[in-house]
Motif scaffolding. Sequence first.
Motif, mmCIF file in Angstrom:
data_model
loop_
_atom_site.group_PDB
_atom_site.id
_atom_site.type_symbol
_atom_site.label_atom_id
_atom_site.label_comp_id
_atom_site.label_asym_id
_atom_site.label_seq_id
_atom_site.Cartn_x
_atom_site.Cartn_y
_atom_site.Cartn_z
ATOM 1 N N GLN A 1 -1.888 -59.141 -15.745
ATOM 2 C CA GLN A 1 -0.438 -59.303 -15.792
ATOM 3 C C GLN A 1 -0.003 -60.677 -16.298
ATOM 4 O O GLN A 1 1.134 -61.075 -16.068
ATOM 5 C CB GLN A 1 0.163 -59.086 -14.399
ATOM 6 C CG GLN A 1 0.236 -57.622 -14.007
ATOM 7 C CD GLN A 1 1.102 -57.407 -12.789
ATOM 8 O OE1 GLN A 1 1.160 -58.246 -11.899
ATOM 9 N NE2 GLN A 1 1.770 -56.279 -12.736
ATOM 10 N N GLU B 1 -4.387 -59.243 -11.471
ATOM 11 C CA GLU B 1 -3.598 -60.466 -11.637
ATOM 12 C C GLU B 1 -3.803 -61.054 -13.027
ATOM 13 O O GLU B 1 -2.839 -61.504 -13.684
ATOM 14 C CB GLU B 1 -4.015 -61.473 -10.562
ATOM 15 C CG GLU B 1 -3.263 -62.785 -10.599
ATOM 16 C CD GLU B 1 -3.816 -63.778 -9.589
ATOM 17 O OE1 GLU B 1 -3.425 -64.959 -9.660
ATOM 18 O OE2 GLU B 1 -4.641 -63.378 -8.748
ATOM 19 N N LYS B 2 -5.048 -61.031 -13.523
ATOM 20 C CA LYS B 2 -5.317 -61.517 -14.876
ATOM 21 C C LYS B 2 -4.693 -60.602 -15.917
ATOM 22 O O LYS B 2 -4.258 -61.050 -16.982
ATOM 23 C CB LYS B 2 -6.830 -61.619 -15.113
ATOM 24 C CG LYS B 2 -7.530 -62.654 -14.248
ATOM 25 C CD LYS B 2 -7.043 -64.056 -14.568
ATOM 26 C CE LYS B 2 -7.736 -65.095 -13.717
ATOM 27 N NZ LYS B 2 -7.187 -66.453 -13.947
ATOM 28 N N SER C 1 -7.703 -56.746 -7.134
ATOM 29 C CA SER C 1 -6.394 -57.393 -7.260
ATOM 30 C C SER C 1 -6.488 -58.653 -8.126
ATOM 31 O O SER C 1 -5.556 -58.986 -8.853
ATOM 32 C CB SER C 1 -5.838 -57.737 -5.882
ATOM 33 O OG SER C 1 -6.716 -58.592 -5.178
ATOM 34 N N HIS C 2 -7.642 -59.329 -8.077
ATOM 35 C CA HIS C 2 -7.820 -60.506 -8.935
ATOM 36 C C HIS C 2 -7.863 -60.095 -10.405
ATOM 37 O O HIS C 2 -7.279 -60.770 -11.279
ATOM 38 C CB HIS C 2 -9.110 -61.237 -8.554
ATOM 39 C CG HIS C 2 -9.114 -62.671 -8.965
ATOM 40 N ND1 HIS C 2 -10.106 -63.549 -8.605
ATOM 41 C CD2 HIS C 2 -8.260 -63.399 -9.722
ATOM 42 C CE1 HIS C 2 -9.862 -64.740 -9.099
ATOM 43 N NE2 HIS C 2 -8.731 -64.679 -9.796
ATOM 44 N N ARG D 1 -3.839 -60.524 -3.367
ATOM 45 C CA ARG D 1 -5.182 -61.107 -3.359
ATOM 46 C C ARG D 1 -5.315 -62.148 -2.250
ATOM 47 O O ARG D 1 -6.340 -62.217 -1.566
ATOM 48 C CB ARG D 1 -5.452 -61.741 -4.730
ATOM 49 C CG ARG D 1 -6.776 -62.482 -4.794
ATOM 50 C CD ARG D 1 -7.025 -63.030 -6.179
ATOM 51 N NE ARG D 1 -6.024 -63.997 -6.583
ATOM 52 C CZ ARG D 1 -6.030 -65.279 -6.256
ATOM 53 N NH1 ARG D 1 -6.988 -65.761 -5.474
ATOM 54 N NH2 ARG D 1 -5.091 -66.097 -6.697
ATOM 55 N N ASP E 1 3.256 -57.829 -7.189
ATOM 56 C CA ASP E 1 2.778 -59.207 -7.022
ATOM 57 C C ASP E 1 1.314 -59.159 -6.571
ATOM 58 O O ASP E 1 1.008 -59.136 -5.368
ATOM 59 C CB ASP E 1 3.645 -59.937 -5.996
ATOM 60 C CG ASP E 1 3.358 -61.432 -5.944
ATOM 61 O OD1 ASP E 1 2.408 -61.863 -6.620
ATOM 62 O OD2 ASP E 1 4.082 -62.154 -5.227
ATOM 63 N N TYR E 2 0.401 -59.163 -7.544
ATOM 64 C CA TYR E 2 -1.032 -59.072 -7.219
ATOM 65 C C TYR E 2 -1.569 -60.385 -6.667
ATOM 66 O O TYR E 2 -2.565 -60.376 -5.937
ATOM 67 C CB TYR E 2 -1.813 -58.660 -8.465
ATOM 68 C CG TYR E 2 -1.647 -57.196 -8.791
ATOM 69 C CD1 TYR E 2 -2.428 -56.235 -8.180
ATOM 70 C CD2 TYR E 2 -0.689 -56.780 -9.697
ATOM 71 C CE1 TYR E 2 -2.276 -54.892 -8.463
ATOM 72 C CE2 TYR E 2 -0.521 -55.442 -9.998
ATOM 73 C CZ TYR E 2 -1.314 -54.510 -9.372
ATOM 74 O OH TYR E 2 -1.145 -53.175 -9.644
ATOM 75 N N THR E 3 -0.949 -61.496 -7.000
ATOM 76 C CA THR E 3 -1.403 -62.782 -6.456
ATOM 77 C C THR E 3 -1.235 -62.807 -4.944
ATOM 78 O O THR E 3 -2.139 -63.231 -4.200
ATOM 79 C CB THR E 3 -0.598 -63.923 -7.095
ATOM 80 O OG1 THR E 3 -0.715 -63.848 -8.508
ATOM 81 C CG2 THR E 3 -1.095 -65.264 -6.603
#
Length: 597
Positions: free
Chosen positions: A107, A104-105, A100-101, A49, A44-46
């Motif tokens: 994924q 997130e993109k 991490s941002h 971040r 879960d990168y969101t």
Amino acid sequence: MSKEKSDVSSMEVDDQISTNPKFSINVLQLLKSSQMQHGLRFGDYTRYRRYCTARLRRLYKSLKFTHGRGKYTKKSITASTITEVRFLHLVLYTAERAWSHAMEKRQLPDGPNARQRSYLIGRLRKAVKWATLFAELCAIKGDSRTSLEAEAYASYMKGNLLFEQDQNWDIALKSFKSARVVYEELGKYGDLDNQVLCRERVEELEPSIRYCLHKIGESNLQASELVHIGEIEGPALDLFKAKLEAVMDEARSQQAASMTEFHWLGHRFPISNAKTRVSILKAQELEKELNDRMEGTLPSEKRLAVFDKIFTAYHEARGSIRNDLANAGNSENMKDDLSGLDKAIGCVLGQRTIERNQLLVSVAKSKLSKTRDEKNEKLTKPEELVRLYDLLLQNTADLSDLLSSGRDRKEEEVALFEECELKSLIFRAERCFFLGKSYSSAGKRTEAYSLFCLARSLAEKTLKKLQSVANHDQAMVKELETLYKDCRSNSCIEHAMGIMEHEKAPNDLSKKISAVSISPTDKKAEKFLVEKLDLYESAVGDSSTKAAPRIAAYQPGFQAIPSNPIVVDLAYDAIDFPSIQNRMKKDKKGFISRLWG
């Protein structure tokens, strides 16, 4: 004089050392704990971040290093600015937030489009910029180990950027290799936790290095062999896995161009849709990977994950087929071909579902007789196996119904249908056996004995039927023989246990009756026997209750009795009664009383 000068110069050096202390950060351990505790354990990168953003806000506020109130005034971090180690944390977590941002993109469900990919690369550039600044500041303000770890971190971020850009593979290879060399050296020293973390990071970097070698041309790896590289789990591998999936999709698309038919049990179904071809080809590659690996080499958890990917691929294929069916129009030949292909894919899905549930059964059986170990692993109950065999019986029934439908049935279809019937009998016998196990654990000997006898007769009939088949499966024969022996031994045990309990029943009953008390002995008991006369249950025969039964409370407790009413006359004092003097008798006075009156 020279001695005095040397003393003064040494004092100045000591003052500089005391005013410029070297800071120490265990970079890898700090990042690993932050990532695992805040989302990256589940990818879960969101969440990670957002944690980095909140962490930076707290650091800026605690350091009183805010960029002004109202109008934004940027404050740059230089070597002179760093007076404590938290300033280095600022730079590090800024790089982590940008990385991490970008991940997130990466994924997104359908992958990043052109605009999102441009933004992704921009965030990776920002991460490289802050990681490089972090390495420069650590070289000045940090100790030697911190400086080395910061250099490795910056090299890793630079390699990620070039990896995503699909260019300068030689520079990306050098970056990954330099990071690997640093972590290999750091893994030789320090405590055990640090050595394990460094070893894990080296293993995570290895697939990226091998992929860079493959792109340069210094490795003779095939595209299909790259799948086995990324089996290690970790955040450092997510970019590699995304790139690998894109490469494999491209290879499948090229290979699917030559795939025109789907062969299944003697039938040939033409495939015209490119999406259907790619999905079927992906599922077949996963099936081949699953069959090539021996059971001992691939853990059950990873085998289950491969099964899930196979199901996803086949469901995508069926979705494309049904869309084609809806758009087929009035072409009967095309509809027949698409319907046959849909049936074939459905049968393959049914077979793989049975294989997956059989794997779950084998895992559950391995935990059935195992004692609880240090990992505090959950043990299997017989009821769970009964539920799994219910699923298997439903799966075989669905597959048999699908195979029996249609007009032109080949010999292979008939053979698969008969195999499903045999498997259904085996699953029924196994279910009956474990249902007897569940009754046995509950202490119901009669039911357990009956179920074991039924399971034995089912296993015997199925064994005879299987041995009559020409090319029967030896593994299934051994499984049935083992089941037959287990049923016989368990039925004998239940019979013996039932006789023993029957012989002990009078003594146990007399002991329980002798323990019956009139007065209450246990305050936690629910009700007395006289209060449960309307319930049909034994007072002394229930083996689940440990407390002695009670007949009634002795001596009886006090009961509330209503008292006579108390009347208070409140109106008496407020009433004026009439005089009755005239109605009273008057006393007659004699002669003497008159004289003295």
